[in-house]
Design a protein around this motif. Structure first.
Motif, PDB file in Angstrom:
ATOM      1  N   GLN A  86      54.410  49.012  35.227  1.00 49.09           N
ATOM      2  CA  GLN A  86      54.654  47.599  35.520  1.00 49.09           C
ATOM      3  C   GLN A  86      53.654  46.708  34.790  1.00 49.09           C
ATOM      4  O   GLN A  86      52.476  47.033  34.677  1.00 49.09           O
ATOM      5  N   GLN A  87      54.142  45.565  34.297  1.00 50.80           N
ATOM      6  CA  GLN A  87      53.295  44.558  33.658  1.00 50.80           C
ATOM      7  C   GLN A  87      52.698  43.658  34.744  1.00 50.80           C
ATOM      8  O   GLN A  87      53.400  43.264  35.673  1.00 50.80           O
ATOM      9  N   LEU A  88      51.379  43.344  34.603  1.00 50.87           N
ATOM     10  CA  LEU A  88      50.693  42.491  35.568  1.00 50.87           C
ATOM     11  C   LEU A  88      49.873  41.421  34.871  1.00 50.87           C
ATOM     12  O   LEU A  88      49.378  41.633  33.765  1.00 50.87           O
ATOM     13  N   ARG A  89      49.705  40.297  35.561  1.00 54.37           N
ATOM     14  CA  ARG A  89      48.684  39.304  35.227  1.00 54.37           C
ATOM     15  C   ARG A  89      47.750  39.307  36.418  1.00 54.37           C
ATOM     16  O   ARG A  89      48.187  39.086  37.555  1.00 54.37           O
ATOM     17  N   THR A  90      46.474  39.563  36.174  1.00 54.35           N
ATOM     18  CA  THR A  90      45.501  39.706  37.244  1.00 54.35           C
ATOM     19  C   THR A  90      44.334  38.753  37.022  1.00 54.35           C
ATOM     20  O   THR A  90      43.808  38.669  35.914  1.00 54.35           O
ATOM     21  N   PHE A  91      43.957  38.062  38.075  1.00 59.94           N
ATOM     22  CA  PHE A  91      42.782  37.199  38.051  1.00 59.94           C
ATOM     23  C   PHE A  91      41.730  37.839  38.944  1.00 59.94           C
ATOM     24  O   PHE A  91      41.993  38.103  40.120  1.00 59.94           O
ATOM     25  N   GLY A  92      40.550  38.104  38.387  1.00 56.98           N
ATOM     26  CA  GLY A  92      39.505  38.728  39.186  1.00 56.98           C
ATOM     27  C   GLY A  92      38.136  38.595  38.558  1.00 56.98           C
ATOM     28  O   GLY A  92      38.002  38.279  37.372  1.00 56.98           O
ATOM     29  N   ASN A  93      37.115  38.846  39.379  1.00 59.01           N
ATOM     30  CA  ASN A  93      35.730  38.770  38.927  1.00 59.01           C
ATOM     31  C   ASN A  93      35.331  40.063  38.231  1.00 59.01           C
ATOM     32  O   ASN A  93      35.634  41.156  38.707  1.00 59.01           O
ATOM     33  N   ARG A  94      34.612  39.921  37.150  1.00 59.75           N
ATOM     34  CA  ARG A  94      34.109  41.061  36.387  1.00 59.75           C
ATOM     35  C   ARG A  94      32.783  41.521  37.008  1.00 59.75           C
ATOM     36  O   ARG A  94      31.911  40.702  37.294  1.00 59.75           O
ATOM     37  N   TRP A  95      32.669  42.831  37.223  1.00 59.55           N
ATOM     38  CA  TRP A  95      31.442  43.398  37.793  1.00 59.55           C
ATOM     39  C   TRP A  95      31.071  44.686  37.062  1.00 59.55           C
ATOM     40  O   TRP A  95      31.188  45.782  37.595  1.00 59.55           O
ATOM     41  N   GLY A  96      30.658  44.565  35.809  1.00 66.67           N
ATOM     42  CA  GLY A  96      30.171  45.720  35.069  1.00 66.67           C
ATOM     43  C   GLY A  96      31.291  46.622  34.593  1.00 66.67           C
ATOM     44  O   GLY A  96      32.431  46.198  34.430  1.00 66.67           O
ATOM     45  N   ASN A  97      30.936  47.885  34.386  1.00 63.95           N
ATOM     46  CA  ASN A  97      31.887  48.883  33.914  1.00 63.95           C
ATOM     47  C   ASN A  97      31.965  50.031  34.909  1.00 63.95           C
ATOM     48  O   ASN A  97      30.998  50.326  35.605  1.00 63.95           O
ATOM     49  N   LYS A  98      33.114  50.670  34.939  1.00 67.23           N
ATOM     50  CA  LYS A  98      33.343  51.865  35.755  1.00 67.23           C
ATOM     51  C   LYS A  98      33.896  52.917  34.807  1.00 67.23           C
ATOM     52  O   LYS A  98      34.888  52.659  34.114  1.00 67.23           O
ATOM     53  N   ASP A  99      33.266  54.076  34.745  1.00 68.06           N
ATOM     54  CA  ASP A  99      33.668  55.133  33.805  1.00 68.06           C
ATOM     55  C   ASP A  99      33.761  54.575  32.385  1.00 68.06           C
ATOM     56  O   ASP A  99      34.705  54.868  31.646  1.00 68.06           O
ATOM     57  N   ASP A 100      32.821  53.710  32.023  1.00 69.55           N
ATOM     58  CA  ASP A 100      32.705  53.121  30.686  1.00 69.55           C
ATOM     59  C   ASP A 100      33.838  52.150  30.335  1.00 69.55           C
ATOM     60  O   ASP A 100      34.035  51.823  29.176  1.00 69.55           O
ATOM     61  N   ASN A 101      34.586  51.697  31.329  1.00 68.41           N
ATOM     62  CA  ASN A 101      35.642  50.704  31.114  1.00 68.41           C
ATOM     63  C   ASN A 101      35.335  49.473  31.965  1.00 68.41           C
ATOM     64  O   ASN A 101      34.786  49.600  33.063  1.00 68.41           O
ATOM     65  N   PRO A 102      35.685  48.274  31.487  1.00 67.91           N
ATOM     66  CA  PRO A 102      35.432  47.072  32.284  1.00 67.91           C
ATOM     67  C   PRO A 102      36.016  47.203  33.694  1.00 67.91           C
ATOM     68  O   PRO A 102      37.075  47.793  33.892  1.00 67.91           O
ATOM     69  N   TYR A 103      35.292  46.608  34.655  1.00 70.65           N
ATOM     70  CA  TYR A 103      35.653  46.698  36.070  1.00 70.65           C
ATOM     71  C   TYR A 103      35.840  45.289  36.632  1.00 70.65           C
ATOM     72  O   TYR A 103      34.975  44.431  36.473  1.00 70.65           O
ATOM     73  N   ILE A 104      36.972  45.078  37.288  1.00 71.67           N
ATOM     74  CA  ILE A 104      37.357  43.785  37.848  1.00 71.67           C
ATOM     75  C   ILE A 104      37.671  43.957  39.335  1.00 71.67           C
ATOM     76  O   ILE A 104      38.323  44.923  39.723  1.00 71.67           O
ATOM     77  N   ILE A 105      37.229  42.999  40.152  1.00 74.27           N
ATOM     78  CA  ILE A 105      37.683  42.939  41.538  1.00 74.27           C
ATOM     79  C   ILE A 105      38.649  41.767  41.614  1.00 74.27           C
ATOM     80  O   ILE A 105      38.256  40.598  41.447  1.00 74.27           O
ATOM     81  N   ALA A 106      39.915  42.073  41.809  1.00 75.98           N
ATOM     82  CA  ALA A 106      40.991  41.078  41.711  1.00 75.98           C
ATOM     83  C   ALA A 106      41.095  40.223  42.969  1.00 75.98           C
ATOM     84  O   ALA A 106      41.008  40.720  44.093  1.00 75.98           O
ATOM     85  N   SER A 107      41.337  38.943  42.729  1.00 78.47           N
ATOM     86  CA  SER A 107      41.670  38.027  43.811  1.00 78.47           C
ATOM     87  C   SER A 107      43.169  37.761  43.859  1.00 78.47           C
ATOM     88  O   SER A 107      43.742  37.589  44.928  1.00 78.47           O
ATOM     89  N   TYR A 108      43.809  37.739  42.679  1.00 80.63           N
ATOM     90  CA  TYR A 108      45.239  37.451  42.594  1.00 80.63           C
ATOM     91  C   TYR A 108      45.899  38.370  41.576  1.00 80.63           C
ATOM     92  O   TYR A 108      45.385  38.555  40.482  1.00 80.63           O
TER      93      TYR A 108
END
Length: 167
Positions: A142-164
């Motif tokens: 599925q295609q998504l548009r996600t809005f979220g805060n960036r908090w470092g990397n997880k397993d060497d990939n960017p990590y986001i905590i989504a609000s929407y």
């Protein structure tokens, strides 16, 4: 405000700035603390209870500083995958817009973790971990548009905590 219960003799610490002093009832172990949420949206909170001679008890969760949807989504920055992957501490707490395809989904009931490929079609994968504190009926592909805060990397990939999350 964060409340809970721990051993009455434990020492509590957190990764965020605490307002005032932590209140801990030395008979019941009930505690109350107020942490500062420096950024709108979600911020990781790590609460540690230490007791001499015992293993530390660590709780990892998030706190939410409410903001209306329009303000949050309009303040989101464009997502520069290569820069954010290369510099894990760059722009922590800043809201970003990511668009991509869901690769994997894990759900605990209270939190959904998505692995999202933000690369253009036909390009090598560019994976982003997205945590969403709620349930989501997304499916792989599925295609998504996600809005979220960036908090470092997880397993060497960017990590986001989504609000929407929008489908």
């Amino acid at each position: 405000e964060v409340t809970g219960n721990t051993h009455p003799e434990a020492t509590l610490t957190t990764n965020l700035e605490v307002r005032d002093e932590i209140k801990l009832d030395t008979e019941t172990g009930n505690f109350q603390l107020f942490v500062k949420a420096p950024d709108m949206g979600y911020t990781p909170l790590i609460l540690t209870a230490q007791l001499e001679g015992k293993e530390d008890s660590v709780l990892e969760t998030v706190i939410h500083r409410p903001v209306n949807e329009s303000e949050y989504t309009h303040s989101a920055w464009a997502f520069d995958y290569d820069n954010l992957k290369a510099f894990p501490d760059l722009h922590n707490g800043v809201p970003f817009l990511i668009t991509g395809t869901v690769i994997e989904i894990e759900s605990t009931g209270t939190k959904t973790t998505l692995l999202v490929n933000v690369a253009a079609q036909g390009q090598p994968e560019k994976l982003v971990y997205v945590d969403y504190w709620g349930t989501s009926n997304t499916v792989p592909g599925q295609q998504l548009r996600t809005f979220g805060n960036r908090w470092g990397n997880k397993d060497d990939n960017p990590y986001i905590i989504a609000s929407y999350i929008y489908k």
